[in-house]
Write an enzyme that holds these catalytic residues in place. Structure first.
Site, PDB file in Angstrom:
ATOM      1  N   PRO A  90       0.779  -1.241   0.000  1.00 43.91           N
ATOM      2  CA  PRO A  90       0.000   0.000   0.000  1.00 43.91           C
ATOM      3  C   PRO A  90       0.814   1.298   0.000  1.00 43.91           C
ATOM      4  O   PRO A  90       0.782   2.070   0.963  1.00 43.91           O
ATOM      5  CB  PRO A  90      -0.841  -0.132   1.269  1.00 43.91           C
ATOM      6  CG  PRO A  90       0.027  -0.930   2.188  1.00 43.91           C
ATOM      7  CD  PRO A  90       0.743  -1.910   1.292  1.00 43.91           C
ATOM      8  N   CYS A  91       1.494   1.567  -1.092  1.00 43.73           N
ATOM      9  CA  CYS A  91       2.227   2.826  -1.191  1.00 43.73           C
ATOM     10  C   CYS A  91       1.265   4.010  -1.224  1.00 43.73           C
ATOM     11  O   CYS A  91       1.684   5.142  -0.986  1.00 43.73           O
ATOM     12  CB  CYS A  91       3.184   2.828  -2.377  1.00 43.73           C
ATOM     13  SG  CYS A  91       2.431   2.458  -3.938  1.00 43.73           S
TER      14      CYS A  91
END
Length: 177
Positions: free
Chosen positions: A141-142
């Site tokens: 989850p950047c």
């Protein structure tokens, strides 16, 4: 022995539609190697072929199951995904991506905080570069990383998608749910 580069890896591709637009999942022998988001399925397909020459579309039970699990991650990001991932990158990228996966759903962290978390407070730009190199949209989850001033910055798959994901996570994590 050096791991195979993504380009040298045979990949199978499956594509579908989500609330975020087109989704392409590239699968290698050891798991999912890429999850790509976009507006145009054809452009995603060409991007996947550029990254994984020789990749071929598949339509079988395993591919359909994998696509359904990825789509569920997009729709309900607060649930733990049951996905077999083959995460490839440099040791530094791997370290950043592992730290990203530890950010709780519905939360955000700045690039500076992320750099400090991995013990590299002077590597803020390198952390941002590792986020940009992430091939596994949503499951690594950047999108949970923001600028120091709290604003949303560039996201490989589009800032609008980043905002949607963060709003979706917060809505799913609210006590009303």
């Amino acid at each position: 022995m050096k791991p195979a580069s993504p380009a040298a890896m045979p990949a199978r591709l499956v594509m579908g539609q989500s609330a975020l637009g087109a989704v392409l999942v590239a699968m290698g022998d050891e798991g999912i190697v890429a999850i790509m988001l976009g507006d145009d399925p054809e452009s995603l397909h060409h991007a996947a072929l550029a990254s994984f020459p020789g990749a071929r579309p598949v339509h079988d039970r395993m591919a359909d199951h994998t696509l359904a699990a990825v789509l569920a991650c997009i729709d309900t990001p607060w649930r733990s995904p049951d996905l077999k991932l083959h995460i490839q990158g440099t040791p530094f990228q791997q370290q950043v991506w592992q730290a990203l996966r530890a950010i709780p759903c519905g939360s955000t962290m700045t690039y500076t905080e992320l750099a400090a978390r991995i013990g590299r407070p002077g590597a803020v730009r390198a952390v941002a570069g590792a986020c940009a190199a992430n091939r596994l949209a949503v499951v690594v989850p950047c999108h949970r990383v923001i600028r120091s001033d709290g604003s949303l910055s560039g996201y490989r798959w589009g800032v609008g998608r980043k905002q949607w994901l963060l709003e979706r996570e917060r809505a799913g994590m609210s006590p009303d749910r």
